[in-house]
Write an enzyme that holds these catalytic residues in place. Structure first.
Site, mmCIF file in Angstrom:
data_model
loop_
_atom_site.group_PDB
_atom_site.id
_atom_site.type_symbol
_atom_site.label_atom_id
_atom_site.label_comp_id
_atom_site.label_asym_id
_atom_site.label_seq_id
_atom_site.Cartn_x
_atom_site.Cartn_y
_atom_site.Cartn_z
ATOM 1 N N GLU A 226 0.822 -1.207 0.000
ATOM 2 C CA GLU A 226 0.000 0.000 0.000
ATOM 3 C C GLU A 226 0.856 1.257 0.000
ATOM 4 O O GLU A 226 2.076 1.200 0.194
ATOM 5 C CB GLU A 226 -0.923 -0.013 1.229
ATOM 6 C CG GLU A 226 -1.946 -1.134 1.164
ATOM 7 C CD GLU A 226 -2.938 -1.113 2.323
ATOM 8 O OE1 GLU A 226 -3.968 -1.795 2.213
ATOM 9 O OE2 GLU A 226 -2.695 -0.413 3.335
ATOM 10 N N ALA B 221 0.563 5.754 0.916
ATOM 11 C CA ALA B 221 -0.225 6.839 1.505
ATOM 12 C C ALA B 221 -1.161 7.445 0.462
ATOM 13 O O ALA B 221 -2.250 7.902 0.783
ATOM 14 C CB ALA B 221 0.699 7.910 2.080
ATOM 15 N N CYS B 222 -0.725 7.458 -0.778
ATOM 16 C CA CYS B 222 -1.604 7.825 -1.892
ATOM 17 C C CYS B 222 -2.281 6.515 -2.305
ATOM 18 O O CYS B 222 -1.713 5.711 -3.050
ATOM 19 C CB CYS B 222 -0.787 8.401 -3.048
ATOM 20 S SG CYS B 222 -1.793 8.812 -4.472
ATOM 21 N N TYR B 223 -3.466 6.275 -1.765
ATOM 22 C CA TYR B 223 -4.102 4.951 -1.834
ATOM 23 C C TYR B 223 -4.085 4.280 -3.200
ATOM 24 O O TYR B 223 -3.828 3.098 -3.315
ATOM 25 C CB TYR B 223 -5.556 5.019 -1.342
ATOM 26 C CG TYR B 223 -5.695 5.239 0.142
ATOM 27 C CD1 TYR B 223 -4.590 5.307 0.978
ATOM 28 C CD2 TYR B 223 -6.953 5.383 0.709
ATOM 29 C CE1 TYR B 223 -4.729 5.526 2.339
ATOM 30 C CE2 TYR B 223 -7.106 5.595 2.076
ATOM 31 C CZ TYR B 223 -5.993 5.673 2.886
ATOM 32 O OH TYR B 223 -6.137 5.879 4.231
ATOM 33 N N CYS C 174 -1.778 -4.606 -5.614
ATOM 34 C CA CYS C 174 -2.328 -5.850 -5.087
ATOM 35 C C CYS C 174 -1.277 -6.965 -5.148
ATOM 36 O O CYS C 174 -0.348 -6.931 -5.962
ATOM 37 C CB CYS C 174 -3.528 -6.296 -5.911
ATOM 38 S SG CYS C 174 -4.934 -5.177 -5.880
ATOM 39 N N GLU D 103 -1.594 -9.997 -6.285
ATOM 40 C CA GLU D 103 -1.604 -10.715 -7.568
ATOM 41 C C GLU D 103 -0.786 -9.970 -8.614
ATOM 42 O O GLU D 103 0.033 -10.560 -9.327
ATOM 43 C CB GLU D 103 -3.047 -10.867 -8.091
ATOM 44 C CG GLU D 103 -3.984 -11.584 -7.149
ATOM 45 C CD GLU D 103 -4.773 -10.620 -6.270
ATOM 46 O OE1 GLU D 103 -4.156 -9.738 -5.628
ATOM 47 O OE2 GLU D 103 -6.005 -10.755 -6.217
HETATM 48 ZN ZN LIG Z 1 -6.274 -6.581 -7.190
#
Ligand SMILES: [Zn+2]
Length: 135
Positions: free
Chosen positions: A59, A61-63, A68, A70
Site C-alpha cells: 500500500e 499513503a496515496c491509496y 495488489c 496478484e
Molecule cells: Zn487486485
C-alpha cells in the site's frame, strides 16, 4: 481441507500442487505492507516451467498507488522472464469468505492468457477454484 470446484480448468493441477501453492501464498501474505487497510494479501504464481513467484500487497499513503498481491507477483514474474502461467493462489485473513481478485487484477491476469487457474483460499487452507475465462 475442502476444495470447492466451481468450474473445470483445462488441466487441473494435482491437489498437492495446489496445497503447496496455497501455503506459499499464505507465507507471502506475511510480507504484506498494509498500514492503512490492515488487509493482508499474498499470492503465489506458478509459471509454466514450475517456478513459483510470490507477491504481497504493497500500500501507499496515496491509496490508488497501492499494488495488489496478484499484480505484484505477476510483475515480478514478468521481470524475471516468465510470461506463461499455470495458476495463481491467493490468500488473505478473511475466514468467512474466499479472497477473490479485484477487477484490476482480473484484467492484469487476462493479459497473460485465459488458460490458467485461480485458487482463492481461506486461512485454514481451504480453496475455491476459479478460472479467468469465467469472468
Ligand atoms: Zn487486485
Amino acid at each position: 481441507m475442502d476444495q470447492v470446484k466451481l468450474s473445470g480448468g483445462v488441466m487441473p493441477l494435482p491437489q498437492e500442487t495446489v496445497e503447496k501453492l496455497i501455503q506459499q501464498s499464505q507465507e507471502a501474505k506475511k510480507q504484506a505492507y498494509c498500514p492503512y487497510s490492515k488487509f493482508r494479501v499474498g499470492a503465489a504464481l506458478l509459471t509454466k516451467d514450475d517456478s513459483v513467484i510470490t507477491g504481497c500487497n504493497v500500500e501507499n499513503a496515496c491509496y490508488n498507488l497501492g499494488v495488489c498481491a496478484e499484480r505484484n507477483a505477476i510483475a515480478k514474474a514478468v521481470s524475471e522472464g516468465h510470461r506463461s502461467f499455470k495458476a495463481i493462489a491467493i490468500a488473505s485473513d478473511m475466514t468467512d469468505t474466499f479472497i477473490s481478485p479485484c477487477g484490476g487484477c482480473r484484467q492484469f491476469m487476462r493479459e497473460f492468457g485465459l488458460h490458467w487457474d485461480v485458487y482463492m483460499s481461506k486461512p485454514d487452507g481451504s480453496t475455491c477454484f476459479d478460472i479467468p475465462t469465467e469472468y
